[in-house]
Write a protein that holds these residues in place. Structure first.
Motif, PDB file in Angstrom:
ATOM      1  N   MET A   1      79.975   4.696  39.323  1.00 43.70           N
ATOM      2  CA  MET A   1      80.924   3.614  39.215  1.00 43.70           C
ATOM      3  C   MET A   1      80.244   2.278  39.483  1.00 43.70           C
ATOM      4  O   MET A   1      80.526   1.301  38.807  1.00 43.70           O
ATOM      5  N   LYS A   2      79.337   2.267  40.448  1.00 48.05           N
ATOM      6  CA  LYS A   2      78.639   1.032  40.779  1.00 48.05           C
ATOM      7  C   LYS A   2      77.778   0.565  39.607  1.00 48.05           C
ATOM      8  O   LYS A   2      77.689  -0.630  39.335  1.00 48.05           O
ATOM      9  N   GLN A   3      77.174   1.519  38.877  1.00 50.48           N
ATOM     10  CA  GLN A   3      76.350   1.165  37.726  1.00 50.48           C
ATOM     11  C   GLN A   3      77.190   0.558  36.612  1.00 50.48           C
ATOM     12  O   GLN A   3      76.725  -0.314  35.881  1.00 50.48           O
ATOM     13  N   ASP A   4      78.440   1.025  36.462  1.00 53.93           N
ATOM     14  CA  ASP A   4      79.313   0.471  35.425  1.00 53.93           C
ATOM     15  C   ASP A   4      79.570  -1.009  35.680  1.00 53.93           C
ATOM     16  O   ASP A   4      79.530  -1.825  34.764  1.00 53.93           O
ATOM     17  N   TRP A   5      79.857  -1.355  36.928  1.00 56.79           N
ATOM     18  CA  TRP A   5      80.120  -2.752  37.260  1.00 56.79           C
ATOM     19  C   TRP A   5      78.856  -3.594  37.152  1.00 56.79           C
ATOM     20  O   TRP A   5      78.906  -4.771  36.806  1.00 56.79           O
ATOM     21  N   LYS A   6      77.716  -2.982  37.437  1.00 61.09           N
ATOM     22  CA  LYS A   6      76.454  -3.700  37.287  1.00 61.09           C
ATOM     23  C   LYS A   6      76.222  -4.038  35.818  1.00 61.09           C
ATOM     24  O   LYS A   6      75.782  -5.134  35.482  1.00 61.09           O
ATOM     25  N   ALA A   7      76.537  -3.099  34.917  1.00 66.43           N
ATOM     26  CA  ALA A   7      76.384  -3.347  33.484  1.00 66.43           C
ATOM     27  C   ALA A   7      77.332  -4.439  33.016  1.00 66.43           C
ATOM     28  O   ALA A   7      76.957  -5.287  32.200  1.00 66.43           O
ATOM     29  N   VAL A   8      78.553  -4.444  33.528  1.00 62.33           N
ATOM     30  CA  VAL A   8      79.512  -5.488  33.155  1.00 62.33           C
ATOM     31  C   VAL A   8      78.983  -6.851  33.584  1.00 62.33           C
ATOM     32  O   VAL A   8      79.063  -7.829  32.840  1.00 62.33           O
ATOM     33  N   GLY A   9      78.425  -6.920  34.768  1.00 64.64           N
ATOM     34  CA  GLY A   9      77.876  -8.184  35.239  1.00 64.64           C
ATOM     35  C   GLY A   9      76.670  -8.624  34.445  1.00 64.64           C
ATOM     36  O   GLY A   9      76.508  -9.809  34.138  1.00 64.64           O
ATOM     37  N   SER A  10      75.825  -7.680  34.071  1.00 62.16           N
ATOM     38  CA  SER A  10      74.616  -8.024  33.329  1.00 62.16           C
ATOM     39  C   SER A  10      74.925  -8.460  31.905  1.00 62.16           C
ATOM     40  O   SER A  10      74.402  -9.462  31.424  1.00 62.16           O
ATOM     41  N   TYR A  11      75.768  -7.707  31.227  1.00 58.60           N
ATOM     42  CA  TYR A  11      76.010  -7.971  29.816  1.00 58.60           C
ATOM     43  C   TYR A  11      77.176  -8.925  29.601  1.00 58.60           C
ATOM     44  O   TYR A  11      77.331  -9.468  28.517  1.00 58.60           O
ATOM     45  N   GLY A  12      77.976  -9.133  30.604  1.00 53.83           N
ATOM     46  CA  GLY A  12      79.089 -10.065  30.483  1.00 53.83           C
ATOM     47  C   GLY A  12      78.637 -11.509  30.479  1.00 53.83           C
ATOM     48  O   GLY A  12      79.374 -12.396  30.043  1.00 53.83           O
ATOM     49  N   THR A  13      77.443 -11.760  30.930  1.00 50.25           N
ATOM     50  CA  THR A  13      76.930 -13.131  30.974  1.00 50.25           C
ATOM     51  C   THR A  13      76.177 -13.526  29.712  1.00 50.25           C
ATOM     52  O   THR A  13      75.718 -14.654  29.606  1.00 50.25           O
ATOM     53  N   VAL A  14      76.061 -12.614  28.753  1.00 52.28           N
ATOM     54  CA  VAL A  14      75.323 -12.920  27.529  1.00 52.28           C
ATOM     55  C   VAL A  14      76.003 -14.062  26.769  1.00 52.28           C
ATOM     56  O   VAL A  14      75.326 -14.957  26.264  1.00 52.28           O
ATOM     57  N   GLY A  15      77.316 -14.051  26.700  1.00 46.95           N
ATOM     58  CA  GLY A  15      78.025 -15.125  26.013  1.00 46.95           C
ATOM     59  C   GLY A  15      77.778 -16.477  26.652  1.00 46.95           C
ATOM     60  O   GLY A  15      77.561 -17.482  25.965  1.00 46.95           O
ATOM     61  N   LEU A  16      77.803 -16.504  27.970  1.00 47.67           N
ATOM     62  CA  LEU A  16      77.522 -17.746  28.691  1.00 47.67           C
ATOM     63  C   LEU A  16      76.088 -18.211  28.417  1.00 47.67           C
ATOM     64  O   LEU A  16      75.837 -19.401  28.208  1.00 47.67           O
ATOM     65  N   GLU A  17      75.175 -17.270  28.395  1.00 51.38           N
ATOM     66  CA  GLU A  17      73.777 -17.609  28.129  1.00 51.38           C
ATOM     67  C   GLU A  17      73.599 -18.169  26.720  1.00 51.38           C
ATOM     68  O   GLU A  17      72.855 -19.140  26.525  1.00 51.38           O
ATOM     69  N   VAL A  18      74.311 -17.610  25.748  1.00 51.20           N
ATOM     70  CA  VAL A  18      74.230 -18.099  24.368  1.00 51.20           C
ATOM     71  C   VAL A  18      74.718 -19.546  24.288  1.00 51.20           C
ATOM     72  O   VAL A  18      74.063 -20.421  23.716  1.00 51.20           O
ATOM     73  N   VAL A  19      75.884 -19.801  24.881  1.00 49.85           N
ATOM     74  CA  VAL A  19      76.452 -21.148  24.839  1.00 49.85           C
ATOM     75  C   VAL A  19      75.543 -22.149  25.545  1.00 49.85           C
ATOM     76  O   VAL A  19      75.296 -23.252  25.040  1.00 49.85           O
ATOM     77  N   LEU A  20      75.025 -21.775  26.692  1.00 51.77           N
ATOM     78  CA  LEU A  20      74.152 -22.692  27.435  1.00 51.77           C
ATOM     79  C   LEU A  20      72.852 -22.978  26.688  1.00 51.77           C
ATOM     80  O   LEU A  20      72.368 -24.121  26.706  1.00 51.77           O
ATOM     81  N   CYS A  21      72.279 -21.976  26.050  1.00 50.11           N
ATOM     82  CA  CYS A  21      71.049 -22.211  25.283  1.00 50.11           C
ATOM     83  C   CYS A  21      71.281 -23.236  24.185  1.00 50.11           C
ATOM     84  O   CYS A  21      70.489 -24.169  23.998  1.00 50.11           O
ATOM     85  N   ILE A  22      72.375 -23.076  23.459  1.00 51.25           N
ATOM     86  CA  ILE A  22      72.661 -23.998  22.356  1.00 51.25           C
ATOM     87  C   ILE A  22      72.943 -25.401  22.885  1.00 51.25           C
ATOM     88  O   ILE A  22      72.418 -26.402  22.354  1.00 51.25           O
ATOM     89  N   LEU A  23      73.761 -25.500  23.930  1.00 54.57           N
ATOM     90  CA  LEU A  23      74.104 -26.824  24.458  1.00 54.57           C
ATOM     91  C   LEU A  23      72.906 -27.530  25.078  1.00 54.57           C
ATOM     92  O   LEU A  23      72.734 -28.741  24.895  1.00 54.57           O
ATOM     93  N   VAL A  24      72.084 -26.800  25.799  1.00 55.59           N
ATOM     94  CA  VAL A  24      70.892 -27.421  26.401  1.00 55.59           C
ATOM     95  C   VAL A  24      69.963 -27.921  25.305  1.00 55.59           C
ATOM     96  O   VAL A  24      69.427 -29.039  25.388  1.00 55.59           O
ATOM     97  N   GLY A  25      69.770 -27.126  24.255  1.00 51.01           N
ATOM     98  CA  GLY A  25      68.933 -27.577  23.144  1.00 51.01           C
ATOM     99  C   GLY A  25      69.491 -28.821  22.483  1.00 51.01           C
ATOM    100  O   GLY A  25      68.751 -29.769  22.178  1.00 51.01           O
TER     101      GLY A  25
END
Length: 122
Positions: A1-25
């Protein structure tokens, strides 16, 4: 169960990372345009750099997901099927002599269907 939440935290931030990369550029490009007087050119260039960084982030996350799935499959084996194999169940019942093996609820596969009679008399 702990690994499931870890995956949500890791992969849930991909959208934020995409937006930040574009805006910073984009903002780096606009800042350079203001300093150098090359109005739209550097903003467009750095916007595409941001898109490239965002694509790289998505690709990295996809590789990590594939590696995690392969590792889990090695450790835990293949998961059970999500659907019920009716034909295998019917074959198992027939082997055990169960009367329900000839039940009409077992739908044959399309290639095993019999052609319809021309005039079905009832």
């Amino acid at each position: 169960m702990k690994q499931d939440w870890k995956a949500v935290g890791s992969y849930g931030t991909v959208g934020l990372e995409v937006v930040l990369c574009i805006l910073v550029g984009l903002f780096i490009g606009r800042w350079l345009d203001a300093k150098l007087g090359t109005e739209p050119y550097l903003a467009v260039l750095w916007f595409f750099f941001g898109l490239g960084a965002a694509g790289k982030a998505v690709h990295r996350a996809w590789r990590e997901m594939q590696a995690a799935a392969a590792r889990e499959e090695r450790e835990q084996g293949n998961p059970a099927p999500m659907f019920d194999d009716r034909k295998a169940r019917a074959d198992e019942r027939a082997a055990n002599g169960d009367r329900r093996a000839d039940s009409s609820d077992v739908v044959p596969y399309p290639d095993e269907r019999q052609p319809a009679k021309e005039h079905d008399e009832r």
